[in-house]
Design a protein around this motif. Structure first.
Motif, mmCIF file in Angstrom:
data_model
loop_
_atom_site.group_PDB
_atom_site.id
_atom_site.type_symbol
_atom_site.label_atom_id
_atom_site.label_comp_id
_atom_site.label_asym_id
_atom_site.label_seq_id
_atom_site.Cartn_x
_atom_site.Cartn_y
_atom_site.Cartn_z
ATOM 1 N N ALA A 206 66.713 -33.455 117.760
ATOM 2 C CA ALA A 206 68.112 -33.493 117.314
ATOM 3 C C ALA A 206 68.819 -32.170 117.569
ATOM 4 O O ALA A 206 70.030 -32.137 117.846
ATOM 5 N N TYR A 207 68.046 -31.067 117.465
ATOM 6 C CA TYR A 207 68.654 -29.760 117.706
ATOM 7 C C TYR A 207 69.075 -29.608 119.163
ATOM 8 O O TYR A 207 70.130 -29.045 119.468
ATOM 9 N N ARG A 210 72.152 -31.729 119.645
ATOM 10 C CA ARG A 210 73.310 -31.050 119.055
ATOM 11 C C ARG A 210 73.768 -29.884 119.944
ATOM 12 O O ARG A 210 74.966 -29.628 120.089
ATOM 13 N N ALA A 213 75.819 -31.242 122.778
ATOM 14 C CA ALA A 213 77.173 -31.572 122.323
ATOM 15 C C ALA A 213 78.017 -30.312 122.169
ATOM 16 O O ALA A 213 79.216 -30.294 122.516
ATOM 17 N N GLU A 214 77.390 -29.261 121.660
ATOM 18 C CA GLU A 214 78.122 -28.001 121.483
ATOM 19 C C GLU A 214 78.512 -27.409 122.833
ATOM 20 O O GLU A 214 79.616 -26.873 123.004
ATOM 21 N N ILE A 409 71.670 -25.696 111.749
ATOM 22 C CA ILE A 409 73.065 -26.008 111.388
ATOM 23 C C ILE A 409 73.785 -24.751 110.943
ATOM 24 O O ILE A 409 74.961 -24.539 111.241
#
Length: 449
Positions: A206-207, A210, A213-214, A409
């Protein structure tokens, strides 16, 4: 007084940096003052006003012209001259006395009033001896020239402000691109770290997702920032009348240098708008003076040198000269002159009212610009503190993440805070420079040639 000192200190820090930056910005300003199309149009209008002034001055000089008239007529009114009836008896008596025909008889004559094959050629020189309208018109043309000069100076000051604002906008957009690119590098580095952790069995998929996406979000922001930079570039080059794609040199020392500045006092006393309105009042007063002098006489003198005769004869008898003077004095025009004087006096009152309004508006504009500088500087100082705090926070969170203390996060949040703080500092920086440029415009502080 305290507000004025604060403003002057801001000006010392940001408005007039040292030679490198001043030279660079002033070069763009001088290029704009040289090439701007609107300014070129206003210069043409001034040239037209100067030409009108020369014409008004030349009204004092004599005018010389050549006139030629040719006429031919037959018939019309006539007069009978019985010269034969009067002289023939005398001639007959003389012939009898002299026993000769030395005195022949002559016929009666009929003289017409309209000439046949008649010409009149002359060179006329005329010159005004006294004409108040010529003097007043010359004075008005001089004021029109002054008004044109002031309008050019007004536009120059506005152009200087626009060039500075355009340059600062481009600089801000360029810095925004660099900030987003820096954030993108951090996002890519974060993805690389997460991929290694995932390969080592210590990370989470997931990291990595993410991070992707960033990265995509950062690339989109860079595209948007570059588009804003391109638009700022087009606008700035249009002010300088250059090719839209001409490069703009970036000044890395825009806020890093300090120097002293003269005491501007933040007043509007030097504004050319006031001089222009004063000139307009003077023009209206001259029109009143001209209207009041309508009953003054006008005296002109003229000299004619020419020749006139029938059958196009030119000899000593046909040549002539004529000297004369013309005096004109208006007496009555149905009170139209009086009403025109009243209308001109109303125009003077309107011009004075406009001047009073302008003083009030300019005073307000200077005060507002001063307040904007103070507010912009406070925001700028606050944004610097936020940048330092966000940078420190981001470093600590990143270190904690590397040591397994903080979550991923939290690192994303820290990076976003740091990027947002840098963008806010970028915006506040150039808003301060724009506010200073507006204050410089409102106080007419920039030195014009």
């Amino acid at each position: 007084m305290r507000t004025a000192l604060i403003i002057l200190s801001f000006l010392a820090l940001f408005l007039l940096p040292e030679k490198s930056r001043a030279q660079q910005v002033d070069d763009y300003i001088q290029l704009g003052l040289k090439n701007n199309l609107v300014l070129a149009e206003k210069n043409l209008s001034l040239d037209k006003a100067l030409n009108g002034l020369k014409m008004a001055k030349n009204m004092y000089l004599p005018t010389i012209g050549f006139d030629f008239t040719y006429t031919h007529a037959d018939g019309g009114r006539s007069i009978d001259l019985p010269v034969g009836d009067m002289l023939n008896p005398v001639y007959n008596t003389l012939n009898q006395i002299t026993q000769s025909n030395a005195f022949p008889n002559i016929a009666n004559e009929q003289i017409t009033f309209l000439p046949k094959h008649y010409y009149d050629a002359k060179i006329r020189t005329s010159m005004p001896l006294f004409n108040a309208d010529i003097k007043n018109n010359k004075a008005i043309k001089e004021q029109v020239v002054t008004l044109g000069q002031k309008e050019i100076e007004i536009y120059k000051r506005e152009l200087v402000k626009d060039i500075k604002e355009g340059y600062y906008t481009y600089m801000s957009a360029a810095d925004a691109v660099a900030i987003h690119e820096s954030g993108l590098q951090l996002a890519r580095e974060s993805k690389r770290v997460n991929e290694k952790l995932l390969d080592a069995g210590k990370g989470l998929p997931a990291y990595v997702i993410r991070a992707d996406a960033e990265i995509a979000q950062g690339e989109a922001k860079i595209v948007e920032a570059k588009q804003q930079q391109q638009n700022a570039k087009l606008y700035f080059n249009s002010l300088l009348n250059r090719d839209p794609q001409d490069a703009i040199e970036l000044d890395s020392t825009l806020l890093s240098n300090k120097t002293t500045v003269p005491d501007l006092n933040s007043t509007f006393a030097e504004r050319e708008e006031l001089d222009a309105l004063e000139t307009n009042i003077h023009i209206q007063e001259l029109l009143v003076k001209m209207d009041k002098q309508v009953f003054l006489p006008k005296l002109n003198a003229f000299v004619d040198l020419g020749s006139q005769a029938e059958q196009m004869r030119v000899n000593s008898q046909s040549q002539y000269y004529l000297v004369g003077a013309q005096l004109s004095i208006p007496i009555f025009a149905g009170n139209r002159n009086k009403l025109k004087i009243q209308e001109s006096e109303i125009s003077v009152a309107e011009a004075r009212n406009k001047l009073d309004q302008a003083k009030q508006q300019l005073q307000l504009a200077v005060q507002v610009a001063s307040n904007d500088v103070i507010a912009a500087h406070r925001n700028y100082e606050s944004s610097k503190i936020q940048v330092n705090a966000a940078a420190t926070y981001q470093r600590l969170i990143q270190r904690g993440f590397n040591e397994g203390v903080n979550t991923y996060i939290e690192t994303i949040d820290a990076r976003n805070q740091y990027t947002s703080a840098r963008l806010a500092n970028n915006i506040s920086t150039y808003r301060l420079l724009v506010a200073l440029a507006k204050l410089e415009r409102e106080s007419a502080a920039y030195p014009l040639d």
